[in-house]
Scaffold this motif. Structure first.
Motif, PDB file in Angstrom:
ATOM      1  N   ALA A 229       1.484  -1.384  -0.379  1.00 30.49           N
ATOM      2  CA  ALA A 229      -0.094  -0.368   0.284  1.00 30.49           C
ATOM      3  C   ALA A 229       0.996   0.963  -0.004  1.00 30.49           C
ATOM      4  CB  ALA A 229      -0.867  -0.013   1.431  1.00 30.49           C
ATOM      5  N   PRO A 230       2.073   1.604   0.767  1.00 30.09           N
ATOM      6  CA  PRO A 230       2.812   2.769   0.770  1.00 30.09           C
ATOM      7  C   PRO A 230       3.136   3.095  -0.696  1.00 30.09           C
ATOM      8  CG  PRO A 230       3.182   1.180   2.814  1.00 30.09           C
ATOM      9  CD  PRO A 230       2.254   0.935   1.791  1.00 30.09           C
ATOM     10  N   ALA A 231       3.284   1.606  -0.932  1.00 35.23           N
ATOM     11  CA  ALA A 231       4.639   1.938  -1.655  1.00 35.23           C
ATOM     12  C   ALA A 231       3.804   2.138  -3.347  1.00 35.23           C
ATOM     13  CB  ALA A 231       5.159   0.318  -2.658  1.00 35.23           C
ATOM     14  N   MET A 232       2.235   1.581  -3.427  1.00 33.46           N
ATOM     15  CA  MET A 232       1.286   2.162  -4.614  1.00 33.46           C
ATOM     16  C   MET A 232       0.962   2.809  -3.975  1.00 33.46           C
ATOM     17  SD  MET A 232      -1.104  -1.095  -4.791  1.00 33.46           S
ATOM     18  CE  MET A 232      -1.940  -0.743  -6.095  1.00 33.46           C
ATOM     19  N   ASN A 233       0.977   3.907  -2.661  1.00 35.48           N
ATOM     20  CA  ASN A 233       0.369   5.218  -2.894  1.00 35.48           C
ATOM     21  C   ASN A 233       1.994   6.210  -3.402  1.00 35.48           C
ATOM     22  OD1 ASN A 233      -1.583   6.670  -0.986  1.00 35.48           O
ATOM     23  ND2 ASN A 233       0.375   8.060  -0.372  1.00 35.48           N
ATOM     24  N   LYS A 234       2.984   5.960  -2.872  1.00 36.44           N
ATOM     25  CA  LYS A 234       3.737   6.753  -3.790  1.00 36.44           C
ATOM     26  C   LYS A 234       3.990   6.614  -5.297  1.00 36.44           C
ATOM     27  CE  LYS A 234       9.256   7.049  -3.879  1.00 36.44           C
ATOM     28  NZ  LYS A 234       9.681   6.835  -3.392  1.00 36.44           N
ATOM     29  N   LEU A 235       3.977   5.803  -5.850  1.00 37.73           N
ATOM     30  CA  LEU A 235       3.737   5.481  -7.118  1.00 37.73           C
ATOM     31  C   LEU A 235       2.461   6.198  -7.987  1.00 37.73           C
ATOM     32  CD1 LEU A 235       5.548   3.909  -9.545  1.00 37.73           C
ATOM     33  CD2 LEU A 235       3.730   2.138  -9.344  1.00 37.73           C
ATOM     34  N   TYR A 236       1.140   6.254  -7.861  1.00 39.45           N
ATOM     35  CA  TYR A 236       0.341   6.412  -8.316  1.00 39.45           C
ATOM     36  C   TYR A 236      -0.452   7.331  -7.805  1.00 39.45           C
ATOM     37  CZ  TYR A 236       0.188   1.726  -9.636  1.00 39.45           C
ATOM     38  OH  TYR A 236       1.404   0.268 -10.190  1.00 39.45           O
ATOM     39  N   GLY A 237      -0.017   8.060  -6.622  1.00 32.84           N
ATOM     40  CA  GLY A 237      -0.362   9.309  -5.274  1.00 32.84           C
ATOM     41  C   GLY A 237       0.210  10.662  -4.715  1.00 32.84           C
ATOM     42  N   THR A 238       1.475  10.352  -4.430  1.00 30.91           N
ATOM     43  CA  THR A 238       2.717  11.617  -4.355  1.00 30.91           C
ATOM     44  C   THR A 238       3.369  11.730  -4.965  1.00 30.91           C
ATOM     45  OG1 THR A 238       3.709   9.717  -1.989  1.00 30.91           O
ATOM     46  CG2 THR A 238       1.516  11.110  -1.691  1.00 30.91           C
ATOM     47  N   GLU A 239       3.934  10.610  -5.861  1.00 32.90           N
ATOM     48  CA  GLU A 239       4.918  11.052  -6.929  1.00 32.90           C
ATOM     49  C   GLU A 239       4.758  10.120  -8.008  1.00 32.90           C
ATOM     50  OE1 GLU A 239       8.931  10.134  -4.871  1.00 32.90           O
ATOM     51  OE2 GLU A 239       8.393  10.945  -3.096  1.00 32.90           O
ATOM     52  N   PRO A 240       3.776  10.374  -8.796  1.00 33.46           N
ATOM     53  CA  PRO A 240       3.148   9.669  -9.965  1.00 33.46           C
ATOM     54  C   PRO A 240       4.410  10.497 -11.221  1.00 33.46           C
ATOM     55  CG  PRO A 240       1.312  11.565  -9.338  1.00 33.46           C
ATOM     56  CD  PRO A 240       2.648  11.720  -8.088  1.00 33.46           C
ATOM     57  N   LEU A 241       4.886   9.509 -12.024  1.00 36.05           N
ATOM     58  CA  LEU A 241       4.998  10.036 -13.214  1.00 36.05           C
ATOM     59  C   LEU A 241       5.726   9.361 -14.632  1.00 36.05           C
ATOM     60  CD1 LEU A 241       7.408  12.111 -13.709  1.00 36.05           C
ATOM     61  CD2 LEU A 241       9.237  10.837 -13.454  1.00 36.05           C
ATOM     62  N   PHE A 242       5.116  10.236 -15.724  1.00 34.68           N
ATOM     63  CA  PHE A 242       4.915   9.342 -16.570  1.00 34.68           C
ATOM     64  C   PHE A 242       5.449   8.425 -17.255  1.00 34.68           C
ATOM     65  CE2 PHE A 242       3.293  10.433 -21.619  1.00 34.68           C
ATOM     66  CZ  PHE A 242       2.529   9.116 -21.662  1.00 34.68           C
ATOM     67  N   ILE A 243       5.423   7.546 -17.627  1.00 35.70           N
ATOM     68  CA  ILE A 243       6.908   6.677 -17.802  1.00 35.70           C
ATOM     69  C   ILE A 243       8.014   7.437 -19.228  1.00 35.70           C
ATOM     70  CG2 ILE A 243       5.943   4.836 -17.050  1.00 35.70           C
ATOM     71  CD1 ILE A 243       4.856   4.071 -19.728  1.00 35.70           C
ATOM     72  N   PHE A 244       6.700   7.820 -20.160  1.00 35.80           N
ATOM     73  CA  PHE A 244       7.468   8.932 -21.211  1.00 35.80           C
ATOM     74  C   PHE A 244       7.255  10.270 -20.938  1.00 35.80           C
ATOM     75  CE2 PHE A 244       5.505   5.494 -23.174  1.00 35.80           C
ATOM     76  CZ  PHE A 244       6.786   4.631 -23.923  1.00 35.80           C
ATOM     77  N   ASP A 245       7.178  10.679 -20.112  1.00 36.16           N
ATOM     78  CA  ASP A 245       8.130  11.709 -20.020  1.00 36.16           C
ATOM     79  C   ASP A 245       9.417  12.795 -20.350  1.00 36.16           C
ATOM     80  OD1 ASP A 245       8.525  15.226 -17.697  1.00 36.16           O
ATOM     81  OD2 ASP A 245       7.220  14.070 -17.169  1.00 36.16           O
ATOM     82  N   PRO A 246       8.548  13.642 -21.333  1.00 36.24           N
ATOM     83  CA  PRO A 246       9.659  14.083 -22.205  1.00 36.24           C
ATOM     84  C   PRO A 246      10.596  14.900 -21.434  1.00 36.24           C
ATOM     85  CG  PRO A 246       7.612  15.189 -22.240  1.00 36.24           C
ATOM     86  CD  PRO A 246       7.135  14.417 -21.673  1.00 36.24           C
ATOM     87  N   ASP A 247      10.587  15.933 -19.892  1.00 35.76           N
ATOM     88  CA  ASP A 247      11.612  16.333 -19.249  1.00 35.76           C
ATOM     89  C   ASP A 247      11.879  15.544 -18.307  1.00 35.76           C
ATOM     90  OD1 ASP A 247      11.560  18.073 -20.416  1.00 35.76           O
ATOM     91  OD2 ASP A 247       8.421  19.044 -19.629  1.00 35.76           O
ATOM     92  N   ASP A 248      11.711  14.019 -17.636  1.00 37.78           N
ATOM     93  CA  ASP A 248      12.297  12.845 -16.906  1.00 37.78           C
ATOM     94  C   ASP A 248      12.259  12.074 -17.492  1.00 37.78           C
ATOM     95  OD1 ASP A 248      13.081  12.279 -14.240  1.00 37.78           O
ATOM     96  OD2 ASP A 248      11.396  13.368 -13.065  1.00 37.78           O
ATOM     97  N   SER A 250      13.505   9.374 -16.008  1.00 38.17           N
ATOM     98  CA  SER A 250      14.259   8.317 -14.318  1.00 38.17           C
ATOM     99  C   SER A 250      12.946   7.789 -14.349  1.00 38.17           C
ATOM    100  CB  SER A 250      14.082   9.184 -13.061  1.00 38.17           C
ATOM    101  OG  SER A 250      12.606   9.991 -12.968  1.00 38.17           O
ATOM    102  N   ASN A 251      11.771   7.503 -14.867  1.00 34.73           N
ATOM    103  CA  ASN A 251      10.772   6.369 -14.382  1.00 34.73           C
ATOM    104  C   ASN A 251      10.313   5.610 -16.399  1.00 34.73           C
ATOM    105  OD1 ASN A 251       9.048   4.844 -12.860  1.00 34.73           O
ATOM    106  ND2 ASN A 251       7.277   6.023 -14.491  1.00 34.73           N
ATOM    107  N   HIS A 252      11.333   5.686 -16.798  1.00 36.29           N
ATOM    108  CA  HIS A 252      10.891   5.679 -17.883  1.00 36.29           C
ATOM    109  C   HIS A 252      10.725   4.196 -18.627  1.00 36.29           C
ATOM    110  CE1 HIS A 252      11.109   6.561 -22.992  1.00 36.29           C
ATOM    111  NE2 HIS A 252      12.135   5.180 -22.860  1.00 36.29           N
TER     112      HIS A 252
END
Length: 439
Positions: A229-248, A250-252
């Motif tokens: 639950a804490p990991a999912m909360n971070k991944l989808y809630g507090t620190e979500p990052l698009f896998i193809f974010d053009p500016d970051d 780190s989650n590619h």
């Protein structure tokens, strides 16, 4: 498993006071069970709630939905409440899902393999019907795999589990959504379901369908040892990052681990990828103004259908990408056979371009400005010349006469049933729109 209802049992509809006879158990969920049933000779679906879920609030909500009526025939909407003096709780009847409709989970697991045309049709219908729902002041609250079915041949959709639909801004607190589909602000418990959070869930669903992957599951997800639950909360809630974010980056996506995302992302045209980038960058940072609207998705999905090019070498569907063509002078090679394919003749109608493949059809949407998103009956189709199979034309299958002008400036009438040859720079006046063929 003890079922709530048994075959041959009868319950009563509240409004019409008709007998509804249970025929077959179809499945159960968190709120109740669904059965195929017979209502005066008509086959319907019957949902019966578990006693703990059969609250007065649920009954009141159902009564309001039944009174309001369905936004369209794509929703398996509650039709009437059902009760029984012998069975605890209550239920409701709705339309029965046809057997050709598959769950989106079937797509994710490779149990069905629709064409890109069918997928784009599904996306278009999803966007259109959620637009109708939201226009009625309602929010779905729980857009996810389990609530959408589609015909893998035609792309036609059905939307079920509509008993949790709520008034926008007054959605039921008991339904926050499905994990991985909920908007980040809901995951963080900063908001309740609304049309705004529906937009995020719709974008997730469309990305899942097109890429067979989740938009936020890249290198960060792969590095998590225990997805608790804490990991999912971070991944989808507090620190979500698009896998193809053009500016970051780190989650590619990682090759060998997220291959679906890497493969499909490179297949789709730039305009569609730009909408996904907006959805999961601006749409995360600014839920009020940054999210892609249903109308934008609907327009993009129609454009996606119109952009399909059939590879003449292997028959695979590819896409016409104006941005790639403009930047490099040629389209990417076929994603399947890796050979360069020939761009077919195409027609520009207003600002829209439609690829004229051997199976292309035009609809009122294309040729009549007053009938946008009308795909009920085709008005034109690609056809071969009856004497020379190397000559292709656009056949008029409408009831209206067209006018055409060729490079020679001569004006010709194209009566219903006749065709105009796919010759470069030929202009076609359809009546309420004009197109120009390019080859």
């Amino acid at each position: 498993m003890n079922q709530l209802l048994q075959p041959k049992q009868k319950v009563k509809t509240v409004t019409s006071n008709m007998d509804c006879e249970v025929e077959k158990f179809l499945g159960g969920g968190g709120q109740g069970e669904v059965y195929r049933a017979d209502l005066n000779g008509a086959k319907v679906a019957l949902k019966w709630y578990y006693p703990a879920q059969a609250t007065e609030n649920q009954k009141t909500a159902l009564e309001a939905l039944i009174k309001k009526g369905s936004p369209s025939d794509r929703f398996l909407w509650p039709i009437d409440l059902t009760t029984s003096k012998d069975i605890p709780a209550f239920g409701y009847i709705m339309g029965l899902r046809e057997p050709q409709h598959k769950n989106i989970v079937d797509l994710m697991k490779g149990r069905t393999n629709p064409t890109f045309f069918a997928l784009a049709t599904t996306g278009m219908q999803l966007a259109h019907n959620f637009l109708l729902l939201h226009s009625n002041g309602l929010c779905y609250c729980d857009i996810s795999f389990g609530n959408v079915f589609f015909d893998p041949i035609t792309g036609d959709i059905l939307i079920c589990d509509n008993d949790n639909v709520g008034i926008d801004g007054l959605a039921p607190i008991s339904v926050l959504g499905t994990p991985r589909f909920m908007a980040p602000e809901i995951v963080r418990r900063e908001a309740l379901p609304s049309t705004r959070t529906d937009l995020f869930s719709l974008s997730v669903l469309l990305f899942y369908m097109m890429m067979i992957h989740h938009p936020l599951e890249g290198a960060r997800e792969a590095s998590i040892k225990c997805l608790d639950a804490p990991a999912m909360n971070k991944l989808y809630g507090t620190e979500p990052l698009f896998i193809f974010d053009p500016d970051d980056d780190s989650n590619h996506p990682i090759k060998g681990y997220h291959d679906n995302a890497l493969t499909y992302w490179n297949i789709y045209p730039t305009f569609l990828k730009n909408l996904f980038i907006q959805s999961f960058t601006q749409g995360i940072r600014d839920p009020i103004n940054g999210r892609v609207r249903e109308s934008e998705w609907r327009k993009a999905m129609v454009r996606l259908r119109d952009s399909i090019i059939i590879c003449q070498h292997c028959g695979s569907e590819n896409f016409y990408d104006e941005e790639v063509l403009k930047n490099s002078g040629k389209l990417n090679s076929c994603w399947q056979c890796r050979k360069d394919f020939q761009i077919p003749p195409r027609i520009r109608i207003d600002k829209r371009i439609v690829m004229l493949n051997s199976n292309t059809k035009l609809y009122p949407h294309h040729v009549d400005r007053d009938k946008r998103y009308d795909f009920s009956t085709p008005v034109a189709e690609i056809a071969r010349h009856p004497q020379n199979p190397n000559i292709w034309g656009l056949r008029n299958i409408s009831s209206e006469k067209w006018n055409t002008t060729g490079k020679d400036g001569l004006l010709k009438d194209i009566e219903p049933g006749k065709s105009v040859t796919l010759t470069n720079e030929t202009k076609i006046n359809f009546g309420k729109a004009e197109g120009e063929i390019r080859s």
